[in-house]
Design an enzyme around this catalytic site. Structure first.
Site, PDB file in Angstrom:
ATOM      1  N   GLN A  52       0.822  -1.203   0.000  1.00 20.62           N
ATOM      2  CA  GLN A  52       0.000   0.000   0.000  1.00 20.62           C
ATOM      3  C   GLN A  52       0.860   1.259   0.000  1.00 20.62           C
ATOM      4  OE1 GLN A  52      -1.248  -2.364   2.534  1.00 20.62           O
ATOM      5  NE2 GLN A  52      -2.962  -3.026   1.273  1.00 20.62           N
ATOM      6  N   CYS A  81      -6.207   0.684   7.031  1.00 20.32           N
ATOM      7  CA  CYS A  81      -5.146  -0.320   7.014  1.00 20.32           C
ATOM      8  C   CYS A  81      -4.466  -0.285   8.368  1.00 20.32           C
ATOM      9  CB  CYS A  81      -4.142  -0.039   5.894  1.00 20.32           C
ATOM     10  SG  CYS A  81      -2.710  -1.147   5.928  1.00 20.32           S
ATOM     11  N   CYS A 224      -1.804  -8.271   7.897  1.00 18.55           N
ATOM     12  CA  CYS A 224      -2.915  -7.344   7.680  1.00 18.55           C
ATOM     13  C   CYS A 224      -3.484  -6.979   9.045  1.00 18.55           C
ATOM     14  CB  CYS A 224      -3.984  -7.979   6.797  1.00 18.55           C
ATOM     15  SG  CYS A 224      -5.441  -6.932   6.548  1.00 18.55           S
TER      16      CYS A 224
END
Length: 282
Positions: A52, A81, A224
């Site tokens: 990202q 995120c 994540c």
């Protein structure tokens, strides 16, 4: 500008448990780059390489320190995120953009608060939202679990928004989980009109979960943060675990805490590391 007039963009490469980011300070100049440029920067052979892109922006909102934007490797902008939030906090603190150790940040999904704690960062990830429309997810009504038809098989899932959409399914063996097959099929399933992140969770004990996540727009990643939060709250909802859980991801561990109460926030604690800095032609 260089001597021959080629514009350069300064960036910092960061990672949280192997989930890696290009971080850009746009507090003084608007961030205005195309999807194609972001895709080219994300290329691990010809660009910088990242899961990202994180953009730090100023904000006019009172009692808020920064605005935080996130772009996937495919150039799509997303709401949240968790690993990126920790890197964001470490970046603004280490760069001297703030001297606060409690940092309030505006995101596309709402306000989050980040706490610098030694080498790590603790994040108030907000209250989990189980309403199908929050993801969005096509369902007749809200439920603790749902049956999802994926080609020739039916899988049982939990669905939750942690500022971005997640589904979680429990697996017996995390190493044998069909992440590469089920991940893309579920990510783009018709019942998730804006796509979805997919977590494969193996409960190891009441205080430990092994997790792999197939991320929307980025495929499987080493870690994540919001996926770890989603796995914890779904397994807590299913009475599989306790209020404080270590999540073992391929890139390392996160501590996730949630009381199970409807209006209680989820807390995430983990590392954030600067890898290198550079300039890239734009």
């Amino acid at each position: 500008m260089t001597e021959i007039g080629v514009a350069k963009l300064a960036f910092t490469k960061m990672q949280g448990l192997g989930n890696d980011f290009m971080v850009v300070d746009a507090t003084q100049k608007p961030f205005d780059y195309s999807v194609g440029q972001i895709q080219s920067w994300s290329d691990r052979n010809f660009g910088i390489g990242f899961d990202q892109l994180l953009v730090v922006e100023s904000t006019d909102r009172s009692q808020v320190d920064f605005r935080y934007r996130i772009f996937n490797a495919d150039g799509s902008e997303v709401q949240q995120c968790g690993n990126g939030a920790r890197c964001f906090a470490r970046f603004v603190f280490d760069k001297g953009l703030t001297d606060k150790t409690e940092i309030t940040v505006e995101t596309a999904s709402g306000i989050i608060v980040l706490y610098i704690e030694g080498d790590g960062v603790r994040v108030n990830m907000g209250v989990p939202n189980f309403a199908p429309e929050a993801l969005p997810f096509t369902a007749e009504k809200q439920a603790d679990s749902y049956a999802l038809q994926v080609e020739e098989q039916t899988v049982m899932i939990g669905a939750v928004s942690m500022g971005n959409p997640h589904v979680v399914l429990e697996v017996e063996d995390i190493q044998q989980a069909s992440v590469d097959v089920l991940g893309p099929l579920m990510e783009s399933h018709a019942r998730f009109p804006e796509r979805v992140n997919v977590g494969f969770a193996q409960v190891l004990s009441p205080t430990e979960i092994a997790l792999r996540v197939y991320e929307r727009g980025a495929a499987e990643t080493l870690a994540c943060g919001t996926g770890a939060c989603a796995a914890m709250v779904v397994m807590r909802l299913w009475n599989k675990i306790e209020d404080s859980v270590t999540i073992h991801l391929p890139g390392g561990d996160l501590l996730i805490q949630w009381s199970g109460q409807p209006e209680s926030p989820v807390w995430m604690t983990g590392p954030a590391v600067s890898v290198f800095e550079g300039l890239i032609e734009v």
